[in-house]
Design a protein around this motif. Structure first.
Motif, PDB file in Angstrom:
ATOM      1  N   UNK A   1       0.841  -1.191   0.000  1.00 57.04           N
ATOM      2  CA  UNK A   1       0.000   0.000   0.000  1.00 57.04           C
ATOM      3  C   UNK A   1       0.876   1.241   0.000  1.00 57.04           C
ATOM      4  N   UNK A   2       1.017   1.878  -1.143  1.00 56.79           N
ATOM      5  CA  UNK A   2       1.895   3.038  -1.256  1.00 56.79           C
ATOM      6  C   UNK A   2       1.332   4.005  -2.285  1.00 56.79           C
ATOM      7  N   UNK A   3       1.752   5.265  -2.240  1.00 53.98           N
ATOM      8  CA  UNK A   3       1.264   6.233  -3.233  1.00 53.98           C
ATOM      9  C   UNK A   3       1.586   5.778  -4.652  1.00 53.98           C
ATOM     10  N   UNK A   4       0.706   6.116  -5.565  1.00 54.61           N
ATOM     11  CA  UNK A   4       0.949   5.793  -6.968  1.00 54.61           C
ATOM     12  C   UNK A   4       0.347   6.892  -7.831  1.00 54.61           C
ATOM     13  N   UNK A   5       0.751   6.914  -9.090  1.00 51.21           N
ATOM     14  CA  UNK A   5       0.036   7.770 -10.036  1.00 51.21           C
ATOM     15  C   UNK A   5      -0.309   6.948 -11.265  1.00 51.21           C
ATOM     16  N   UNK A   6      -1.437   7.302 -11.859  1.00 55.15           N
ATOM     17  CA  UNK A   6      -1.832   6.679 -13.111  1.00 55.15           C
ATOM     18  C   UNK A   6      -2.220   7.772 -14.091  1.00 55.15           C
ATOM     19  N   UNK A   7      -2.346   7.404 -15.347  1.00 56.27           N
ATOM     20  CA  UNK A   7      -2.748   8.341 -16.395  1.00 56.27           C
ATOM     21  C   UNK A   7      -4.133   7.949 -16.890  1.00 56.27           C
ATOM     22  N   UNK A   8      -5.044   8.928 -16.862  1.00 55.84           N
ATOM     23  CA  UNK A   8      -6.372   8.731 -17.427  1.00 55.84           C
ATOM     24  C   UNK A   8      -6.448   9.428 -18.781  1.00 55.84           C
TER      25      UNK A   8
ATOM     26  N   UNK B   1      -0.726  -1.451  -6.316  1.00 53.31           N
ATOM     27  CA  UNK B   1       0.001  -0.861  -5.183  1.00 53.31           C
ATOM     28  C   UNK B   1      -0.886  -0.675  -3.958  1.00 53.31           C
ATOM     29  N   UNK B   2      -1.753  -1.655  -3.702  1.00 56.58           N
ATOM     30  CA  UNK B   2      -2.586  -1.603  -2.508  1.00 56.58           C
ATOM     31  C   UNK B   2      -3.794  -0.702  -2.605  1.00 56.58           C
ATOM     32  N   UNK B   3      -4.143  -0.267  -3.822  1.00 53.51           N
ATOM     33  CA  UNK B   3      -5.333   0.551  -4.044  1.00 53.51           C
ATOM     34  C   UNK B   3      -6.280  -0.213  -4.964  1.00 53.51           C
ATOM     35  N   UNK B   4      -7.572   0.087  -4.862  1.00 51.84           N
ATOM     36  CA  UNK B   4      -8.588  -0.668  -5.594  1.00 51.84           C
ATOM     37  C   UNK B   4      -9.274   0.219  -6.622  1.00 51.84           C
TER      38      UNK B   4
ATOM     39  N   UNK C   1     -14.204  -4.594   2.989  1.00 55.05           N
ATOM     40  CA  UNK C   1     -13.928  -5.643   3.967  1.00 55.05           C
ATOM     41  C   UNK C   1     -12.448  -5.995   4.000  1.00 55.05           C
ATOM     42  N   UNK C   2     -11.786  -5.861   2.845  1.00 57.35           N
ATOM     43  CA  UNK C   2     -10.357  -6.164   2.768  1.00 57.35           C
ATOM     44  C   UNK C   2      -9.483  -5.037   3.300  1.00 57.35           C
ATOM     45  N   UNK C   3     -10.089  -3.869   3.564  1.00 57.84           N
ATOM     46  CA  UNK C   3      -9.329  -2.768   4.149  1.00 57.84           C
ATOM     47  C   UNK C   3      -8.804  -1.738   3.189  1.00 57.84           C
ATOM     48  N   UNK C   4      -9.258  -1.785   1.924  1.00 60.21           N
ATOM     49  CA  UNK C   4      -8.824  -0.752   0.990  1.00 60.21           C
ATOM     50  C   UNK C   4      -9.388   0.605   1.422  1.00 60.21           C
ATOM     51  N   UNK C   5      -8.576   1.637   1.250  1.00 58.64           N
ATOM     52  CA  UNK C   5      -8.985   2.978   1.667  1.00 58.64           C
ATOM     53  C   UNK C   5      -9.546   3.745   0.481  1.00 58.64           C
ATOM     54  N   UNK C   6      -8.684   4.383  -0.305  1.00 57.39           N
ATOM     55  CA  UNK C   6      -9.189   5.096  -1.479  1.00 57.39           C
ATOM     56  C   UNK C   6      -9.578   4.108  -2.566  1.00 57.39           C
ATOM     57  N   UNK C   7     -10.828   4.185  -2.999  1.00 60.16           N
ATOM     58  CA  UNK C   7     -11.339   3.363  -4.092  1.00 60.16           C
ATOM     59  C   UNK C   7     -11.792   4.300  -5.209  1.00 60.16           C
TER      60      UNK C   7
ATOM     61  N   UNK D   1      -3.227  11.385 -12.346  1.00 65.23           N
ATOM     62  CA  UNK D   1      -3.931  11.211 -11.075  1.00 65.23           C
ATOM     63  C   UNK D   1      -2.984  10.579 -10.057  1.00 65.23           C
ATOM     64  N   UNK D   2      -2.858  11.242  -8.900  1.00 62.98           N
ATOM     65  CA  UNK D   2      -2.039  10.730  -7.801  1.00 62.98           C
ATOM     66  C   UNK D   2      -2.958  10.186  -6.719  1.00 62.98           C
ATOM     67  N   UNK D   3      -2.681   8.972  -6.277  1.00 58.31           N
ATOM     68  CA  UNK D   3      -3.509   8.317  -5.273  1.00 58.31           C
ATOM     69  C   UNK D   3      -2.684   8.084  -4.016  1.00 58.31           C
ATOM     70  N   UNK D   4      -3.172   8.618  -2.904  1.00 56.13           N
ATOM     71  CA  UNK D   4      -2.528   8.458  -1.603  1.00 56.13           C
ATOM     72  C   UNK D   4      -3.483   7.706  -0.671  1.00 56.13           C
ATOM     73  N   UNK D   5      -3.043   7.444   0.537  1.00 54.04           N
ATOM     74  CA  UNK D   5      -3.907   6.777   1.513  1.00 54.04           C
ATOM     75  C   UNK D   5      -5.135   7.605   1.861  1.00 54.04           C
TER      76      UNK D   5
END
Length: 291
Positions: A8-15, A144-147, A182-188, A268-272
């Motif tokens: 679970x760590x910060x990531x960025x993606x391109x839309x 990277x731990x994000x859904x 239920x699995x504990x994902x934060x930012x979806x 897009x940057x995704x953090x906890x």
């Protein structure tokens, strides 16, 4: 579905959205009265200085976007629908797939069904053809731990011909989001083609948004599971709104613009605890992305 905290760590993606191969030539060949009719519907078509054929402009722009992704190295790339202007045009389809395959093989590419891909009023046949070409239209993935979740908003827009597809979509979305929580994902984050709304969840219905009855059904599910953001396309221009803590982001086009925003993409940057994003014209992309 199980969350591994060590990943679970910060990531960025391109839309990206709306490469829509063939749209420049389509609009360049419209008579003045049809351009005006589209403007009356809020589609800001412009008279072209000359008539075009083929999809040379879209090829150049989509290739430039993919080359930028290869340089920036995002966690993944997502294309939010309308890959071609005419889904029956084999040349457009072959070309958009070819360009998509230029993405480095270590960067996943995720497709999202648009109305030019699966139909303004989808049928069982149009959805089956989309799945044959691009894969599942309702699915989820982790990075990277994000859904992340993808749905076919053409079904949300008008399921009159495929009512069971709407039922399946709702069941999938509710079940998948519950498993993620239920699995504990934060930012979806959710990806679709049509925006749910442009200004407010209570706004009137229109061509550009999901109709109210299904809009409210989707929003109820998203809010119940604390989804952070929805990223869409369809408008061919940027639009950002919110419903409480839920961000509703429509991203401008890779291809033909229908507003003041130039052809571009969103980083897009995704953090906890946050999802942050910026839109860039293809001629104004950063040299790197800092998390």
């Amino acid at each position: 579905m199980e969350l591994n905290d060590s990943t679970n760590r910060p990531l960025f993606f391109i839309q990206m959205a709306d490469p829509q191969l063939g749209m420049f030539s389509f609009f360049s060949n419209l008579p003045d009265e049809e351009i005006e009719a589209r403007r009356q519907r809020g589609i800001n078509a412009r008279k072209a200085p000359k008539k075009l054929t083929g999809f040379e402009d879209e090829t150049r722009l989509f290739t430039k976007a993919i080359e930028a992704a290869n340089r920036l190295k995002p966690g993944f790339v997502v294309v939010c629908g309308d890959m071609t202007n005419d889904s029956s045009d084999e040349a457009q389809l072959v070309e958009v797939i070819r360009i998509g395959n230029l993405l480095n093989e270590d960067i996943p590419l995720h497709w999202v069904a648009g109305n030019h891909d699966a139909g303004n009023i989808p049928t069982a046949e149009s959805i089956a053809l989309y799945r044959e070409r691009f894969g599942d239209d309702n699915y989820s993935f982790d990075h990277d731990g994000h859904h992340f979740v993808v749905i076919n908003s053409c079904v949300c827009y008008d399921p009159v011909n495929v009512p069971l597809e709407w039922d399946k979509l709702v069941k999938f979305l509710s079940g998948d989001l519950q498993e993620a929580r239920d699995a504990g994902y934060k930012d979806i984050v959710l990806f679709m083609h049509h925006p749910l709304f442009l200004d407010s969840p209570e706004e009137p219905e229109g061509y550009f948004v999901v109709p109210e009855i299904r809009r409210k059904a989707i929003l109820k599910i998203l809010k119940a599971h604390g989804v952070s953001a929805v990223f869409a396309g369809h408008l061919h221009k940027n639009n950002i709104a919110s419903d409480g803590s839920l961000q509703m982001v429509a991203t401008g086009p890779i291809g033909y613009p229908l507003g003041d925003d130039p052809s571009g993409l969103r980083i897009v940057r995704v953090y906890d605890d946050a999802v942050k994003h910026d839109y860039y014209a293809l001629d104004d992309l950063p040299n790197s992305v800092d998390l």
